[in-house]
Write a protein that holds these residues in place. Structure first.
Motif, short mmCIF file in Angstrom:
data_model
loop_
_atom_site.label_atom_id
_atom_site.label_comp_id
_atom_site.label_asym_id
_atom_site.label_seq_id
_atom_site.Cartn_x
_atom_site.Cartn_y
_atom_site.Cartn_z
N ASP A 43 5.34 10.75 -1.70
CA ASP A 43 5.22 9.99 -0.46
C ASP A 43 6.61 9.62 0.06
O ASP A 43 6.89 9.73 1.26
CB ASP A 43 4.40 8.72 -0.74
N ASP A 64 -3.09 3.96 -11.80
CA ASP A 64 -2.93 2.54 -11.54
C ASP A 64 -3.07 2.28 -10.04
O ASP A 64 -3.90 1.50 -9.59
CB ASP A 64 -1.61 1.99 -12.12
N GLU A 65 -2.25 3.00 -9.26
CA GLU A 65 -2.33 2.88 -7.80
C GLU A 65 -1.94 4.22 -7.19
O GLU A 65 -1.21 5.00 -7.79
CB GLU A 65 -1.33 1.85 -7.28
N LEU A 108 -0.16 6.02 -3.60
CA LEU A 108 0.90 5.65 -2.68
C LEU A 108 0.80 6.58 -1.47
O LEU A 108 0.90 7.80 -1.61
CB LEU A 108 2.24 5.85 -3.38
N ARG A 115 2.33 2.63 1.51
CA ARG A 115 1.39 1.58 1.09
C ARG A 115 0.65 1.98 -0.18
O ARG A 115 0.36 3.16 -0.39
CB ARG A 115 0.36 1.35 2.20
N THR A 116 0.36 0.97 -1.01
CA THR A 116 -0.35 1.30 -2.24
C THR A 116 -1.86 1.29 -2.03
O THR A 116 -2.38 0.62 -1.15
CB THR A 116 -0.01 0.29 -3.36
N PRO A 137 -5.32 0.69 -4.25
CA PRO A 137 -5.67 0.09 -5.56
C PRO A 137 -6.73 0.89 -6.33
O PRO A 137 -7.86 0.44 -6.49
CB PRO A 137 -6.20 -1.29 -5.17
N ARG A 160 1.20 5.77 -12.01
CA ARG A 160 1.88 6.33 -10.85
C ARG A 160 2.92 5.37 -10.31
O ARG A 160 4.07 5.72 -10.13
CB ARG A 160 0.85 6.69 -9.75
N THR A 161 2.50 4.14 -10.01
CA THR A 161 3.45 3.19 -9.39
C THR A 161 4.02 2.21 -10.40
O THR A 161 5.06 1.60 -10.16
CB THR A 161 2.76 2.36 -8.29
N GLY A 215 2.45 -0.47 -11.04
CA GLY A 215 1.86 -1.76 -10.64
C GLY A 215 1.01 -2.32 -11.78
O GLY A 215 0.48 -1.56 -12.60
#
Ligand code: 6R9
Length: 646
Positions: free
Chosen positions: A100, A187-188, A190, A194-195, A197, A220-221, A223
């Motif tokens: 992204d 996890d999240e 992108l 923006r993420t 959830p 991935r993120t 978070g």
């Protein structure tokens, strides 16, 4: 703005093409006149563990409907996408991943992908996944999505990918429908900075799925996420611990490869089931011919793996052909409207395949964001998902392709597994807006409402006369629904649900759905699904949903809503209902317009007259037709008076 005209194949392109128009016609004729011989030959393009001796066993007779191709052969789809390439192109890049964020990218060779898939295959086996089990994949556009698909295929499990934009409820419905007891998620996600959830959504979905006891989570993120001891496993941990030696499972040609849910005119989304042998033959052959794929080229399909286009033309077709396939996590307008073309320049993309809705959205931003890039690597452009209007086609050709690149407008469906009507680059003369001519083995038939075959230049319902190897085999768990949906309206043929015109040159022009399915930005939506989400709201008494023409999305979602007695319509409630539908199904189902309807036009037997509602939404009141059969003709006047789409 553009003068729309036909585009005969330019001489230089014709010279390098593998076929000419006469060659196409000859090969096409052979494929229709003797499908057994044709497919016996072309089935060999993939690797079989045990070669087939039978080619085709098909009956469209409703009392004994079955579709089998190559059915005594055995193979493994993942081995076709990986192992068979190791000797010759192990060090060639299989997947270019573009994140992204433009600073994020990664290249994965066939050898690396093979190793990753073997490890994850073993990890899945350790988690108890066996041949025939259904595995739900709810991932963003990251390489692990490809690894997960291929690992399922390697161990003989059936993947069911749920698009990351779907809500927890939609995810839960799909997990339950196919009795899947494992979900692979992240996890999240992108997208556009923006993420998304995904793990939170999965946790919510699983509250309604007591039999789903295993979750694999890709980081991935980074978070923070809730982790359920004993149920949740980190992808990287189980892969690290797994061996990279995993022989592919021998699968029958007709063993299921995947399920993919898609919307129809009635009821819940259907689990479209594709099997292994015919699908792999068809996906790989169409990928090679339709995109004229040549060794070493970079090929980019911008779809998401959550849709069939991602299955057949990001993963299975290109990888079976040993191509380099680009996988893009982001969106066309982030960080800016130049992103697609910047990515083409950055990775030297030769073949670019996207949807008309993206083209129209980019076209609206003017030529600047395109012209600031070179795009000289581009050779072929493709379009899929909805009819492309001639203006958008011309812009794509003139501005994006610098008048140099043929456009392949490819018509097909989740159900068809691969492209059915399409030009071949350097072979087919192009007409902007037409999907042109059938692929080998595909016999389009146009029929009227009484299943009478219409010859020559005509318009009607698009059916396909006989089977092709990539065709879906059943609706998962509901063979009767499969027969009902596709083979009873026009007995003896496959009915696509699309309307179509054939011109004097035999070219096909898809006019859009003739059933209660709408196509919003290339995504299929059943109007019944949106209606049932709306009526699930406690203030809504009744709802009717139709499509209406939308400049960018192709079709927008127009909802007529009747509130419970005594309730006052407010702007706030309108917003609440939009949010409600997003929550129930996902953002792609958000109504664009909601009109308060004191009543809906119904026949005396209580059937909602959607024809009239479609006309009002499209602002075609003069063409409302006969309303005298309505139970209460006066409701129509109110609806016309208060329509939203002014
Ligand atoms: C591959 C895909 C299928 C429906 C199909 C039709 C529309 C797809 C099109 C097209 C005109 C094209 N459609 N390609 N209409 N020209 N080139 O999109 O599958 O999501 O199942 O949608 O999309 O209406 O029936 P799916």
């Amino acid at each position: 703005m553009w003068e729309v005209h036909d585009f005969p194949v330019p001489a230089d392109l014709a010279k390098t093409a593998h076929l000419d128009a006469a060659g196409y016609e000859k090969m096409y004729r052979e494929s229709i006149e003797n499908p057994e011989a044709f497919w016996a030959e072309h089935g060999k393009r993939i690797d079989w563990i045990k070669p087939y001796s039978k080619v085709k066993d098909v009956s469209y007779d409703a009392s004994d409907l079955h579709i089998k191709w190559f059915h005594d052969g055995t193979l493994n789809a993942a081995a076709n996408c990986l192992d068979r390439h190791l000797a010759e192109r192990g060090d060639q890049v299989a997947i270019i991943w573009e994140g992204d964020d433009p600073k994020d990218d990664k290249k994965i060779t066939y050898r690396e992908l093979h190793r990753d898939v073997c490890k994850f295959s073993n990890a899945l086996k350790d988690l108890g996944v066996k041949k025939g089990d259904r595995v739900t994949i709810y991932l963003p556009m990251i390489p692990e999505a490809a690894v997960a698909m291929l690992a399922c295929a390697r161990v003989g499990a059936v993947h069911s990918i749920v698009f990351g934009g779907f809500s927890p409820d939609a995810l839960a419905g799909r997990i339950q429908d196919c009795d899947s007891n494992i979900v692979i998620t992240a996890d999240e996600g992108l997208r556009g900075g923006r993420t998304v959830p995904l793990k939170v959504n999965t946790d919510k979905a699983l509250e309604d799925c007591p039999d789903c006891k295993t979750v694999v989570v890709v980081k991935r993120t980074g978070g923070s996420v809730n982790f359920v001891e004993g149920r949740d496993h980190w992808y990287h941990e189980i892969c690290d611990a797994a061996s990279d030696d995993c022989p592919p499972t021998e699968m029958g040609a007709e063993d299921p490869l995947f399920i993919l849910y898609t919307s129809g005119s009635t009821g819940k989304p259907k689990g479209v089931l594709h099997t292994t042998g015919g699908y792999m033959v068809y996906a790989s052959m169409t990928h090679q011919y339709v995109f004229d794929y040549r060794d070493g080229e970079i090929y980019w399909c911008t779809a998401d793996v959550g849709w069939v286009t991602g299955h057949s033309y990001i993963i299975y077709g290109p990888l079976a052909n040993g191509a380099t396939t680009l996988m893009f996590e982001g969106v066309p307008n982030y960080p800016d409207f130049s992103r697609f073309w910047q990515v083409c320049d950055k990775h030297n993309v030769s073949i670019f395949y996207t949807a008309p809705t993206a083209i129209r959205a980019l076209m609206r931003e003017g030529d600047g964001p395109v012209k600031s890039t070179s795009r000289k690597s581009l050779r072929i452009l493709g379009s899929v998902g909805e009819p492309i209007n001639p203006e958008a086609w011309m812009w794509y050709h003139e501005v994006v392709g610098d008048k140099r690149c043929p456009i392949v407008d490819t018509w097909w469906q989740t159900e068809t597994g691969g492209i059915l009507i399409t030009p071949l680059p350097g072979v087919t003369n192009l007409k902007p807006g037409s999907a042109t001519l059938p692929f080998f083995g595909v016999e389009p038939i146009i029929v009227d409402g009484d299943n009478k075959v219409l010859e020559g230049a005509t318009e009607g319902n698009l059916c396909i006369q006989d089977s092709w190897p990539g065709q879906m085999r059943t609706v998962y768990g509901d063979h009767e629904r499969f027969i009902q949906t596709y083979f009873t309206t026009f007995p003896g043929r496959y009915f696509s649900g699309d309307g179509c015109r054939r011109d004097e040159d035999g070219y096909y022009w898809i006019t859009g759905r003739v059933d209660d399915v709408i196509n919003v930005s290339g995504h299929r939506m059943g109007t019944a699904e949106v209606e049932s989400a709306l009526v699930a709201h406690d203030k809504v008494a009744e709802a009717a949903v139709v499509g209406y023409p939308h400049d960018i999305k192709g079709q927008g979602i127009y909802a007529y809503v009747t509130l419970n007695a005594g309730l006052e319509p407010t702007e706030e409630l309108r917003k609440e209902l939009v949010t409600w539908v997003r929550k129930e199904i996902g953002p792609i189902a958000s109504p664009d317009l909601i009109q308060w309807a004191p009543g809906l036009p119904k026949t005396r037997s209580g059937k909602i007259m959607r024809r009239i509602l479609r006309k009002i939404a499209a602002n075609e009141h003069d063409a409302l037709g006969d309303t005298s059969t309505l139970a209460e003709p006066a409701v129509v006047d109110d609806l016309v008076e208060n329509r939203m789409n002014k």
